[in-house]
Design a protein around this motif. Structure first.
Motif, PDB file in Angstrom:
ATOM      1  N   ILE A 116      55.307  77.557 112.995  1.00 37.69           N
ATOM      2  CA  ILE A 116      55.007  78.601 112.011  1.00 37.69           C
ATOM      3  C   ILE A 116      55.232  79.979 112.625  1.00 37.69           C
ATOM      4  N   LYS A 117      54.861  80.169 113.883  1.00 40.46           N
ATOM      5  CA  LYS A 117      55.064  81.455 114.547  1.00 40.46           C
ATOM      6  C   LYS A 117      56.548  81.782 114.690  1.00 40.46           C
ATOM      7  N   LYS A 118      57.377  80.767 114.972  1.00 38.11           N
ATOM      8  CA  LYS A 118      58.806  80.983 115.174  1.00 38.11           C
ATOM      9  C   LYS A 118      59.591  81.001 113.869  1.00 38.11           C
ATOM     10  N   TYR A 119      58.931  80.782 112.757  1.00 42.85           N
ATOM     11  CA  TYR A 119      59.587  80.695 111.457  1.00 42.85           C
ATOM     12  C   TYR A 119      60.318  81.994 111.114  1.00 42.85           C
ATOM     13  N   ARG A 120      61.556  81.877 110.703  1.00 41.98           N
ATOM     14  CA  ARG A 120      62.337  83.036 110.281  1.00 41.98           C
ATOM     15  C   ARG A 120      62.808  82.887 108.836  1.00 41.98           C
ATOM     16  N   THR A 121      63.412  81.755 108.530  1.00 44.43           N
ATOM     17  CA  THR A 121      63.867  81.472 107.176  1.00 44.43           C
ATOM     18  C   THR A 121      63.873  79.967 106.984  1.00 44.43           C
ATOM     19  N   ALA A 122      64.139  79.541 105.784  1.00 43.12           N
ATOM     20  CA  ALA A 122      64.081  78.114 105.471  1.00 43.12           C
ATOM     21  C   ALA A 122      65.104  77.340 106.297  1.00 43.12           C
ATOM     22  N   PRO A 123      64.672  76.267 106.947  1.00 43.73           N
ATOM     23  CA  PRO A 123      65.607  75.455 107.726  1.00 43.73           C
ATOM     24  C   PRO A 123      66.454  74.579 106.810  1.00 43.73           C
ATOM     25  N   PHE A 124      67.495  73.974 107.347  1.00 45.21           N
ATOM     26  CA  PHE A 124      68.324  73.071 106.567  1.00 45.21           C
ATOM     27  C   PHE A 124      67.507  71.873 106.125  1.00 45.21           C
ATOM     28  N   CYS A 146      50.055  70.044  98.545  1.00 41.77           N
ATOM     29  CA  CYS A 146      49.415  70.031  99.862  1.00 41.77           C
ATOM     30  C   CYS A 146      48.037  70.698  99.778  1.00 41.77           C
ATOM     31  N   ASN A 147      47.976  71.868  99.161  1.00 44.11           N
ATOM     32  CA  ASN A 147      46.697  72.565  99.010  1.00 44.11           C
ATOM     33  C   ASN A 147      45.699  71.723  98.234  1.00 44.11           C
ATOM     34  N   LYS A 148      46.151  71.121  97.163  1.00 45.18           N
ATOM     35  CA  LYS A 148      45.270  70.308  96.321  1.00 45.18           C
ATOM     36  C   LYS A 148      44.731  69.108  97.105  1.00 45.18           C
ATOM     37  N   ALA A 149      45.616  68.417  97.821  1.00 42.69           N
ATOM     38  CA  ALA A 149      45.223  67.222  98.562  1.00 42.69           C
ATOM     39  C   ALA A 149      44.260  67.554  99.700  1.00 42.69           C
ATOM     40  N   LEU A 150      44.559  68.590 100.470  1.00 38.11           N
ATOM     41  CA  LEU A 150      43.712  68.927 101.611  1.00 38.11           C
ATOM     42  C   LEU A 150      42.390  69.551 101.167  1.00 38.11           C
ATOM     43  N   SER A 151      42.418  70.313 100.086  1.00 40.89           N
ATOM     44  CA  SER A 151      41.181  70.901  99.566  1.00 40.89           C
ATOM     45  C   SER A 151      40.246  69.820  99.046  1.00 40.89           C
ATOM     46  N   ALA A 152      40.807  68.804  98.429  1.00 44.88           N
ATOM     47  CA  ALA A 152      39.998  67.704  97.905  1.00 44.88           C
ATOM     48  C   ALA A 152      39.280  66.954  99.022  1.00 44.88           C
ATOM     49  N   LYS A 153      39.886  66.944 100.214  1.00 46.89           N
ATOM     50  CA  LYS A 153      39.300  66.263 101.369  1.00 46.89           C
ATOM     51  C   LYS A 153      38.496  67.219 102.251  1.00 46.89           C
ATOM     52  N   ASP A 154      38.331  68.470 101.796  1.00 49.90           N
ATOM     53  CA  ASP A 154      37.634  69.510 102.564  1.00 49.90           C
ATOM     54  C   ASP A 154      38.239  69.701 103.945  1.00 49.90           C
ATOM     55  N   GLN A 155      39.564  69.682 104.014  1.00 53.25           N
ATOM     56  CA  GLN A 155      40.268  69.900 105.276  1.00 53.25           C
ATOM     57  C   GLN A 155      40.932  71.269 105.262  1.00 53.25           C
ATOM     58  N   ASP A 156      41.337  71.710 106.423  1.00 54.29           N
ATOM     59  CA  ASP A 156      42.022  72.992 106.575  1.00 54.29           C
ATOM     60  C   ASP A 156      43.378  72.937 105.879  1.00 54.29           C
ATOM     61  N   THR A 157      43.675  73.935 105.073  1.00 56.97           N
ATOM     62  CA  THR A 157      44.944  73.968 104.339  1.00 56.97           C
ATOM     63  C   THR A 157      46.021  74.759 105.079  1.00 56.97           C
ATOM     64  N   ALA A 158      45.797  75.109 106.325  1.00 57.01           N
ATOM     65  CA  ALA A 158      46.771  75.883 107.107  1.00 57.01           C
ATOM     66  C   ALA A 158      48.140  75.206 107.215  1.00 57.01           C
ATOM     67  N   PRO A 159      48.236  73.872 107.341  1.00 55.29           N
ATOM     68  CA  PRO A 159      49.571  73.264 107.412  1.00 55.29           C
ATOM     69  C   PRO A 159      50.414  73.515 106.150  1.00 55.29           C
ATOM     70  N   CYS A 160      49.767  73.818 105.050  1.00 54.94           N
ATOM     71  CA  CYS A 160      50.493  74.070 103.803  1.00 54.94           C
ATOM     72  C   CYS A 160      51.251  75.399 103.831  1.00 54.94           C
ATOM     73  N   GLU A 161      50.888  76.253 104.780  1.00 58.11           N
ATOM     74  CA  GLU A 161      51.561  77.554 104.886  1.00 58.11           C
ATOM     75  C   GLU A 161      53.060  77.396 105.089  1.00 58.11           C
ATOM     76  N   TRP A 162      53.481  76.309 105.733  1.00 54.78           N
ATOM     77  CA  TRP A 162      54.911  76.084 105.968  1.00 54.78           C
ATOM     78  C   TRP A 162      55.669  76.072 104.646  1.00 54.78           C
ATOM     79  N   TYR A 163      55.171  75.288 103.677  1.00 52.45           N
ATOM     80  CA  TYR A 163      55.830  75.195 102.372  1.00 52.45           C
ATOM     81  C   TYR A 163      55.843  76.548 101.669  1.00 52.45           C
ATOM     82  N   GLN A 164      54.755  77.275 101.808  1.00 53.75           N
ATOM     83  CA  GLN A 164      54.685  78.587 101.169  1.00 53.75           C
ATOM     84  C   GLN A 164      55.727  79.539 101.751  1.00 53.75           C
ATOM     85  N   ARG A 165      55.863  79.537 103.058  1.00 57.67           N
ATOM     86  CA  ARG A 165      56.859  80.416 103.683  1.00 57.67           C
ATOM     87  C   ARG A 165      58.277  80.032 103.269  1.00 57.67           C
ATOM     88  N   VAL A 166      58.531  78.742 103.162  1.00 59.61           N
ATOM     89  CA  VAL A 166      59.868  78.294 102.771  1.00 59.61           C
ATOM     90  C   VAL A 166      60.164  78.702 101.332  1.00 59.61           C
TER      91      VAL A 166
END
Length: 86
Positions: free
Chosen positions: A9-17, A40-60
């Motif tokens: 996520i830190k090295k993210y610049r633009t959408a990968p192939f 991703c947000n819906k699934a992780l929120s339902a399980k009361d987990q951190d939704t930070a991994p979903c940020e990848w999809y948002q950036r893309v």
């Protein structure tokens, strides 16, 4: 969140192939990543987990989609008229 994901996520610049969308037109790729973000947000929120991994999809999807599309889809989700399955 794992260090590997944080580093990507830190090295993210633009959408990968993405092999699912090999053509120049990236409209479907944009829409799919928008759906994946919300799923991703819906699934992780339902399980009361951190939704930070979903940020990848948002950036893309933010790098691929027109912001007018995103605003329209967000409005459709709020009103319950969104065509996608989240």
């Amino acid at each position: 969140m794992s260090d590997v994901i944080e580093e990507k996520i830190k090295k993210y610049r633009t959408a990968p192939f993405d092999a699912r969308f090999p053509n120049t037109n990236q409209t479907r790729n944009c829409f799919q990543n928008y759906l994946d973000f919300h799923r991703c947000n819906k699934a992780l929120s339902a399980k009361d987990q951190d939704t930070a991994p979903c940020e990848w999809y948002q950036r893309v999807y933010k790098s691929l989609c027109l912001m007018s599309w995103v605003q329209k889809w967000d409005e459709q989700i709020e009103t319950g008229n969104f065509a996608g399955k989240i």
